[in-house]
Design a protein around this motif. Structure first.
Motif, PDB file in Angstrom:
ATOM      1  N   PHE A  66      42.395  41.060  29.704  1.00  0.00           N
ATOM      2  CA  PHE A  66      42.680  40.553  31.039  1.00  0.00           C
ATOM      3  C   PHE A  66      41.630  41.123  32.004  1.00  0.00           C
ATOM      4  CE2 PHE A  66      47.313  40.946  29.553  1.00  0.00           C
ATOM      5  CZ  PHE A  66      47.285  39.686  28.977  1.00  0.00           C
ATOM      6  N   THR A  67      41.191  40.318  32.927  1.00  0.00           N
ATOM      7  CA  THR A  67      40.193  40.786  33.898  1.00  0.00           C
ATOM      8  C   THR A  67      40.639  40.466  35.324  1.00  0.00           C
ATOM      9  OG1 THR A  67      38.967  38.715  33.622  1.00  0.00           O
ATOM     10  CG2 THR A  67      38.272  40.597  32.277  1.00  0.00           C
ATOM     11  N   PRO A  68      41.801  40.993  35.736  1.00  0.00           N
ATOM     12  CA  PRO A  68      42.258  40.727  37.096  1.00  0.00           C
ATOM     13  C   PRO A  68      41.390  41.455  38.115  1.00  0.00           C
ATOM     14  CG  PRO A  68      43.640  42.398  36.091  1.00  0.00           C
ATOM     15  CD  PRO A  68      42.716  41.899  35.010  1.00  0.00           C
ATOM     16  N   THR A  69      41.331  40.913  39.296  1.00  0.00           N
ATOM     17  CA  THR A  69      40.644  41.623  40.375  1.00  0.00           C
ATOM     18  C   THR A  69      41.498  42.755  40.919  1.00  0.00           C
ATOM     19  OG1 THR A  69      41.519  40.032  41.982  1.00  0.00           O
ATOM     20  CG2 THR A  69      39.339  39.581  41.038  1.00  0.00           C
TER      21      THR A  69
ATOM     22  N   PRO B 242      44.171  36.160  38.136  1.00  0.00           N
ATOM     23  CA  PRO B 242      43.277  36.949  38.998  1.00  0.00           C
ATOM     24  C   PRO B 242      43.971  38.118  39.667  1.00  0.00           C
ATOM     25  CG  PRO B 242      43.839  34.862  40.026  1.00  0.00           C
ATOM     26  CD  PRO B 242      44.361  34.795  38.629  1.00  0.00           C
ATOM     27  N   THR B 243      45.267  37.967  39.930  1.00  0.00           N
ATOM     28  CA  THR B 243      46.075  39.062  40.457  1.00  0.00           C
ATOM     29  C   THR B 243      47.287  39.217  39.554  1.00  0.00           C
ATOM     30  OG1 THR B 243      45.410  38.681  42.745  1.00  0.00           O
ATOM     31  CG2 THR B 243      47.446  39.894  42.393  1.00  0.00           C
ATOM     32  N   LEU B 244      47.527  40.442  39.107  1.00  0.00           N
ATOM     33  CA  LEU B 244      48.701  40.742  38.294  1.00  0.00           C
ATOM     34  C   LEU B 244      49.627  41.660  39.078  1.00  0.00           C
ATOM     35  CD1 LEU B 244      47.054  41.428  34.804  1.00  0.00           C
ATOM     36  CD2 LEU B 244      48.032  39.287  35.669  1.00  0.00           C
ATOM     37  N   ILE B 245      50.927  41.468  38.856  1.00  0.00           N
ATOM     38  CA  ILE B 245      51.910  42.321  39.521  1.00  0.00           C
ATOM     39  C   ILE B 245      52.843  42.893  38.466  1.00  0.00           C
ATOM     40  CG2 ILE B 245      53.460  40.368  40.022  1.00  0.00           C
ATOM     41  CD1 ILE B 245      54.249  41.864  42.620  1.00  0.00           C
ATOM     42  N   SER B 246      53.099  44.188  38.547  1.00  0.00           N
ATOM     43  CA  SER B 246      54.026  44.863  37.658  1.00  0.00           C
ATOM     44  C   SER B 246      55.220  45.357  38.462  1.00  0.00           C
ATOM     45  CB  SER B 246      53.342  46.054  36.973  1.00  0.00           C
ATOM     46  OG  SER B 246      54.298  46.855  36.290  1.00  0.00           O
ATOM     47  N   LEU B 247      56.424  45.023  37.989  1.00  0.00           N
ATOM     48  CA  LEU B 247      57.639  45.488  38.665  1.00  0.00           C
ATOM     49  C   LEU B 247      58.250  46.701  37.973  1.00  0.00           C
ATOM     50  CD1 LEU B 247      59.421  42.108  39.540  1.00  0.00           C
ATOM     51  CD2 LEU B 247      57.573  43.296  40.727  1.00  0.00           C
ATOM     52  N   GLY B 248      57.508  47.281  37.036  1.00  0.00           N
ATOM     53  CA  GLY B 248      58.052  48.404  36.279  1.00  0.00           C
ATOM     54  C   GLY B 248      58.324  49.644  37.113  1.00  0.00           C
ATOM     55  N   GLY B 249      57.708  49.755  38.274  1.00  0.00           N
ATOM     56  CA  GLY B 249      57.924  50.921  39.118  1.00  0.00           C
ATOM     57  C   GLY B 249      59.069  50.778  40.098  1.00  0.00           C
ATOM     58  N   ILE B 250      59.771  49.643  40.055  1.00  0.00           N
ATOM     59  CA  ILE B 250      60.892  49.422  40.971  1.00  0.00           C
ATOM     60  C   ILE B 250      62.180  49.862  40.290  1.00  0.00           C
ATOM     61  CG2 ILE B 250      62.205  47.693  42.256  1.00  0.00           C
ATOM     62  CD1 ILE B 250      59.673  46.056  42.498  1.00  0.00           C
ATOM     63  N   ASP B 251      62.905  50.730  40.939  1.00  0.00           N
ATOM     64  CA  ASP B 251      64.135  51.289  40.379  1.00  0.00           C
ATOM     65  C   ASP B 251      65.316  50.398  40.758  1.00  0.00           C
ATOM     66  OD1 ASP B 251      65.978  52.919  39.185  1.00  0.00           O
ATOM     67  OD2 ASP B 251      66.026  54.403  40.809  1.00  0.00           O
ATOM     68  N   LEU B 252      65.800  49.628  39.791  1.00  0.00           N
ATOM     69  CA  LEU B 252      66.966  48.769  39.994  1.00  0.00           C
ATOM     70  C   LEU B 252      68.052  49.163  39.002  1.00  0.00           C
ATOM     71  CD1 LEU B 252      65.233  45.270  40.354  1.00  0.00           C
ATOM     72  CD2 LEU B 252      66.261  46.639  42.181  1.00  0.00           C
ATOM     73  N   PRO B 253      69.310  49.184  39.436  1.00  0.00           N
ATOM     74  CA  PRO B 253      70.386  49.609  38.536  1.00  0.00           C
ATOM     75  C   PRO B 253      70.787  48.505  37.559  1.00  0.00           C
ATOM     76  CG  PRO B 253      71.305  48.946  40.639  1.00  0.00           C
ATOM     77  CD  PRO B 253      69.809  48.846  40.786  1.00  0.00           C
ATOM     78  N   PHE B 254      71.423  48.909  36.461  1.00  0.00           N
ATOM     79  CA  PHE B 254      72.120  47.971  35.587  1.00  0.00           C
ATOM     80  C   PHE B 254      73.518  47.782  36.172  1.00  0.00           C
ATOM     81  CE2 PHE B 254      69.750  49.133  31.387  1.00  0.00           C
ATOM     82  CZ  PHE B 254      68.548  48.833  32.001  1.00  0.00           C
ATOM     83  N   GLU B 255      73.953  46.541  36.303  1.00  0.00           N
ATOM     84  CA  GLU B 255      75.251  46.248  36.922  1.00  0.00           C
ATOM     85  C   GLU B 255      76.129  45.526  35.905  1.00  0.00           C
ATOM     86  OE1 GLU B 255      74.467  44.041  40.458  1.00  0.00           O
ATOM     87  OE2 GLU B 255      73.199  45.591  41.334  1.00  0.00           O
ATOM     88  N   LEU B 256      77.170  46.228  35.454  1.00  0.00           N
ATOM     89  CA  LEU B 256      78.093  45.708  34.455  1.00  0.00           C
ATOM     90  C   LEU B 256      79.286  45.060  35.137  1.00  0.00           C
ATOM     91  CD1 LEU B 256      78.862  45.578  31.406  1.00  0.00           C
ATOM     92  CD2 LEU B 256      79.980  47.809  31.734  1.00  0.00           C
TER      93      LEU B 256
ATOM     94  N   MET C  31      38.167  45.086  36.790  1.00  0.00           N
ATOM     95  CA  MET C  31      38.864  45.942  35.832  1.00  0.00           C
ATOM     96  C   MET C  31      39.224  45.107  34.606  1.00  0.00           C
ATOM     97  SD  MET C  31      42.648  46.325  37.577  1.00  0.00           S
ATOM     98  CE  MET C  31      41.971  46.634  39.208  1.00  0.00           C
ATOM     99  N   ALA C  32      39.401  45.768  33.474  1.00  0.00           N
ATOM    100  CA  ALA C  32      39.751  45.068  32.250  1.00  0.00           C
ATOM    101  C   ALA C  32      40.859  45.839  31.540  1.00  0.00           C
ATOM    102  CB  ALA C  32      38.538  44.925  31.339  1.00  0.00           C
ATOM    103  N   ILE C  33      41.905  45.161  31.159  1.00  0.00           N
ATOM    104  CA  ILE C  33      42.979  45.738  30.374  1.00  0.00           C
ATOM    105  C   ILE C  33      43.257  44.789  29.217  1.00  0.00           C
ATOM    106  CG2 ILE C  33      44.032  46.992  32.298  1.00  0.00           C
ATOM    107  CD1 ILE C  33      46.088  44.734  32.491  1.00  0.00           C
ATOM    108  N   THR C  34      43.924  45.293  28.200  1.00  0.00           N
ATOM    109  CA  THR C  34      44.238  44.451  27.050  1.00  0.00           C
ATOM    110  C   THR C  34      45.747  44.363  26.848  1.00  0.00           C
ATOM    111  OG1 THR C  34      44.261  46.223  25.388  1.00  0.00           O
ATOM    112  CG2 THR C  34      42.108  45.240  25.945  1.00  0.00           C
ATOM    113  N   ASN C  35      46.123  43.374  26.073  1.00  0.00           N
ATOM    114  CA  ASN C  35      47.506  43.308  25.630  1.00  0.00           C
ATOM    115  C   ASN C  35      47.746  44.369  24.564  1.00  0.00           C
ATOM    116  OD1 ASN C  35      46.006  42.084  23.583  1.00  0.00           O
ATOM    117  ND2 ASN C  35      47.558  40.567  23.121  1.00  0.00           N
ATOM    118  N   TRP C  36      48.978  44.450  24.085  1.00  0.00           N
ATOM    119  CA  TRP C  36      49.379  45.486  23.124  1.00  0.00           C
ATOM    120  C   TRP C  36      48.516  45.453  21.867  1.00  0.00           C
ATOM    121  CZ3 TRP C  36      52.584  44.412  18.541  1.00  0.00           C
ATOM    122  CH2 TRP C  36      53.057  45.571  17.906  1.00  0.00           C
ATOM    123  N   ALA C  37      48.182  44.245  21.385  1.00  0.00           N
ATOM    124  CA  ALA C  37      47.414  44.117  20.154  1.00  0.00           C
ATOM    125  C   ALA C  37      45.915  44.267  20.367  1.00  0.00           C
ATOM    126  CB  ALA C  37      47.698  42.763  19.502  1.00  0.00           C
TER     127      ALA C  37
END
Length: 418
Positions: free
Chosen positions: A12-15, A52-66, A1-7
């Motif tokens: 990126f060519t991670p497996t 070669p392997t990328l991990i995204s944590l954007g799908g993990i729901d964590l609270p903001f703790e003040l 698979m191939a993805i690009t950065n914002w620009a």
């Protein structure tokens, strides 16, 4: 698979791209991976995040703790600064500064020492009071301010683990009034550099190199400063919205508002969080840091290349920030001037010119922003005094090199053996 950065300049060519739904799953995935890097918002302009392997944590729901008593907030590393700013403002608190784009993630900005502006303001990473991360063995651990490895662990380039949460120092909310001036002459800028850069809480100067005058001068005044003079440093105050990135272009509605005082969360960044930022990704970025005391001669040295720089440029921006003691921060050891280039999408021509810009800056001990475009021959090892110490720290925390990639291999080459 191939993805690009914002620009779109890095492919990126991670497996595989891993998207865990909770921290426990992320720990398992990290522990079983051979090599792994974190995929953030993609706002870096080089291959620092590739692997070669990328991990995204954007799908993990964590609270903001003040924690108002401790004056801290703990947030997910994947959270964008714009979301953190909105949460803090709602509860009457603030961060000391923001970068130009509130869209970037806290973890990504921390790992690369992204900065805002202001003589008295450290890079965004200086607000960090603790980092929770998943280590190479999959275990969660915290490193906190005051602990032996802290100064080396904040700006870590992704080499010490997968950041899950970050604790940031906060302060009571404040207001910012943003004023913009046009027509500042280069001669005046160089002659009155210290007075200009210290004239407001946050200052940004934007323009081209070969023109007699710069395009815009941005002053962000703290705590409700009212009327500003019609003329300042020879520039005229503007009363209508302007385009910060493309001089002379029609104003866009993605800029934070001018004139009236408002919350820090809607004024410290240049761009609105609810709009596409900057030139919409149609750009490349480079940035170099030089000691504050050498700012003017460094600018003069680059101006000699102005006729060659400007045809490739959207705009340059000049900001100053305070020194700090974080090992891989651009501000480590003393205050710096940031010399920023927002390039047009002409990567081959930019790559050919960068070595000449770097050579012009060489007498002034330049550092390059970790997440932006610089030549592969640029001496980051010579620029950061603690890079060898960091390489040893990374080897101790990750002896098998699980979090390494080609970028880190280049940066840490010659230091710690893997």
């Amino acid at each position: 698979m191939a993805i690009t950065n914002w620009a779109g300049n890095v492919v990126f060519t991670p497996t595989e791209i891993l998207r865990p739904s909770d921290i426990a799953e992320a720990q398992l995935l990290v522990s079983t991976a051979e090599r792994i890097r974190v995929l953030g918002t993609g706002h870096s302009f080089n291959d620092i995040a590739d692997g070669p392997t990328l991990i995204s944590l954007g799908g993990i729901d964590l609270p903001f703790e003040l924690d108002e008593r401790a004056r801290t907030v703990t947030v997910p590393g994947s959270a964008p600064y714009g979301a953190v700013a909105a949460f803090l403002q709602e509860h009457g608190w603030a961060l000391h500064n923001l970068g130009s784009l509130p869209h970037i993630s806290v973890a990504g900005a921390t790992a690369t020492a992204t900065h805002g502006s202001g003589d008295g303001n450290g890079v965004l990473s200086t607000a960090v009071r603790g980092i929770e991360r998943i280590g190479a063995d999959g275990e969660l651990s915290w490193v906190r301010a005051g602990e032996p490895d802290f100064e080396g662990s904040v700006v870590a380039l992704g080499a010490l683990g997968v950041i899950t949460r970050i604790t940031l120092a906060i302060e009571p909310t404040f207001e910012i009034t943003q004023q913009v001036y046009t027509g500042l002459r280069w001669d005046t800028f160089l002659e009155e550099f210290d007075a200009i850069m210290s004239a407001a809480y946050s200052v940004s100067v934007l323009g081209e190199w070969s023109s007699p005058a710069l395009s815009t001068l941005w002053f962000k005044y703290r705590d409700g400063r009212g009327d500003a003079p019609a003329e300042l440093f020879g520039g005229d105050r503007v009363t209508a919205e302007v385009h910060a990135i493309i001089p002379g272009a029609a104003p866009d509605d993605n800029m934070t508002p001018l004139g009236a005082s408002g919350a820090w969360s809607s004024r410290l960044a240049h761009f609105r969080f609810d709009r596409d930022p900057s030139a919409g990704g149609d750009e490349l970025q480079s940035e170099f840091f030089v000691p504050r005391e050498w700012a003017v001669p460094a600018l003069r040295a680059i101006r000699r290349l102005g006729d060659r720089i400007d045809p490739l440029l959207h705009v340059s921006e000049f900001r100053t920030f305070a020194g700090d003691d974080l090992w891989l921060s651009g501000g480590e050891g003393g205050a710096r001037l940031a010399i920023h280039f927002t390039w047009r999408q002409r990567p081959a021509e930019v790559a050919a010119l960068l070595p000449e810009i770097e050579a012009a800056l060489e007498p002034f001990s330049p550092r390059a922003h970790w997440g932006k475009v610089y030549s592969r021959d640029f001496d980051q090892a010579g620029a950061f005094d603690r890079l060898g110490d960091f390489a040893n720290l990374a080897s101790r925390f990750d002896p098998q090199g699980k979090f390494t990639n080609a970028y880190l291999g280049r940066v840490l080459s010659g230091f710690a053996a893997r």
